[in-house]
Design an enzyme around this catalytic site. Sequence first.
Site, mmCIF file in Angstrom:
data_model
loop_
_atom_site.group_PDB
_atom_site.id
_atom_site.type_symbol
_atom_site.label_atom_id
_atom_site.label_comp_id
_atom_site.label_asym_id
_atom_site.label_seq_id
_atom_site.Cartn_x
_atom_site.Cartn_y
_atom_site.Cartn_z
ATOM 1 N N HIS A 50 0.847 -1.188 0.000
ATOM 2 C CA HIS A 50 0.000 0.000 0.000
ATOM 3 C C HIS A 50 0.886 1.244 0.000
ATOM 4 C CE1 HIS A 50 0.954 0.519 4.242
ATOM 5 N NE2 HIS A 50 0.649 -0.749 4.433
HETATM 6 P P1 TYD Z 1 -1.660 -2.895 7.328
HETATM 7 O O1 TYD Z 1 -1.130 -1.515 7.437
HETATM 8 O O2 TYD Z 1 -2.489 -3.208 6.117
HETATM 9 O O3 TYD Z 1 -0.495 -3.969 7.441
HETATM 10 P P2 TYD Z 1 0.876 -4.117 6.622
HETATM 11 O O4 TYD Z 1 1.935 -3.983 7.626
HETATM 12 O O5 TYD Z 1 0.882 -5.463 5.977
HETATM 13 O O6 TYD Z 1 0.893 -3.035 5.617
HETATM 14 O O7 TYD Z 1 -2.508 -3.198 8.647
HETATM 15 C C1 TYD Z 1 -3.052 -4.464 8.903
HETATM 16 C C2 TYD Z 1 -4.255 -4.291 9.812
HETATM 17 O O8 TYD Z 1 -3.883 -3.703 11.052
HETATM 18 C C3 TYD Z 1 -5.329 -3.407 9.219
HETATM 19 O O9 TYD Z 1 -6.595 -3.995 9.521
HETATM 20 C C4 TYD Z 1 -5.228 -2.112 9.971
HETATM 21 C C5 TYD Z 1 -4.623 -2.517 11.300
HETATM 22 N N1 TYD Z 1 -3.730 -1.479 11.846
HETATM 23 C C6 TYD Z 1 -4.150 -0.696 12.905
HETATM 24 O O10 TYD Z 1 -5.286 -0.844 13.424
HETATM 25 N N2 TYD Z 1 -3.297 0.246 13.408
HETATM 26 C C7 TYD Z 1 -2.057 0.443 12.878
HETATM 27 O O11 TYD Z 1 -1.309 1.325 13.358
HETATM 28 C C8 TYD Z 1 -1.642 -0.358 11.751
HETATM 29 C C9 TYD Z 1 -0.288 -0.173 11.123
HETATM 30 C C10 TYD Z 1 -2.515 -1.309 11.288
#
Ligand code: TYD
Length: 132
Positions: A50
């Site tokens: 993302h």
């Molecule tokens: P995401 O940012 O998509 O993970 P990745 O590290 O793979 O990019 O986040 C995964 C899930 O965690 C999503 O449902 C949102 C949640 N999340 C939070 O609630 N707070 C946060 O600070 C972060 C980074 C993620």
Amino acid sequence: MNTGDKVDFPIIHDPRGNLTFIEGEKHIPFNISRVYYLYDVPGGAERGGHAHYDLEQVIIAMSGSFDLILDNGFKKTRIHLNRSYYGIYVGSMIWREMDNFSSGACCMVLASKRYDEKDYIREYEDFIKQFR
Ligand code: TYD
């Protein structure tokens, strides 16, 4: 500071074990509003995938190692992280992915803002549209 730049943190060397510290707006170019970390990542897993409209981050391999792939819409760069005394700065509007996690890897992220789903671009097509 530009995306992909390596940020070296201070190290206090000590025979009892080394110590590193990070102060917001001093060692990194933003105030730290949030810290999150990825751990217990199964072999072969990919994280990220993302971009953010606004968020700035510094990504650190607190233990183990992994690769960070940064895409500014024109060029992709793969960076291997494997030490806890430096991080990689990632600015806004950068598509990022993380893979090649070693066993026991811990990826810590210092973020300039609190969590806000509206700040995410989750589809690569929507990301690339911003540049074409
Ligand atoms: P995401 O940012 O998509 O993970 P990745 O590290 O793979 O990019 O986040 C995964 C899930 O965690 C999503 O449902 C949102 C949640 N999340 C939070 O609630 N707070 C946060 O600070 C972060 C980074 C993620």
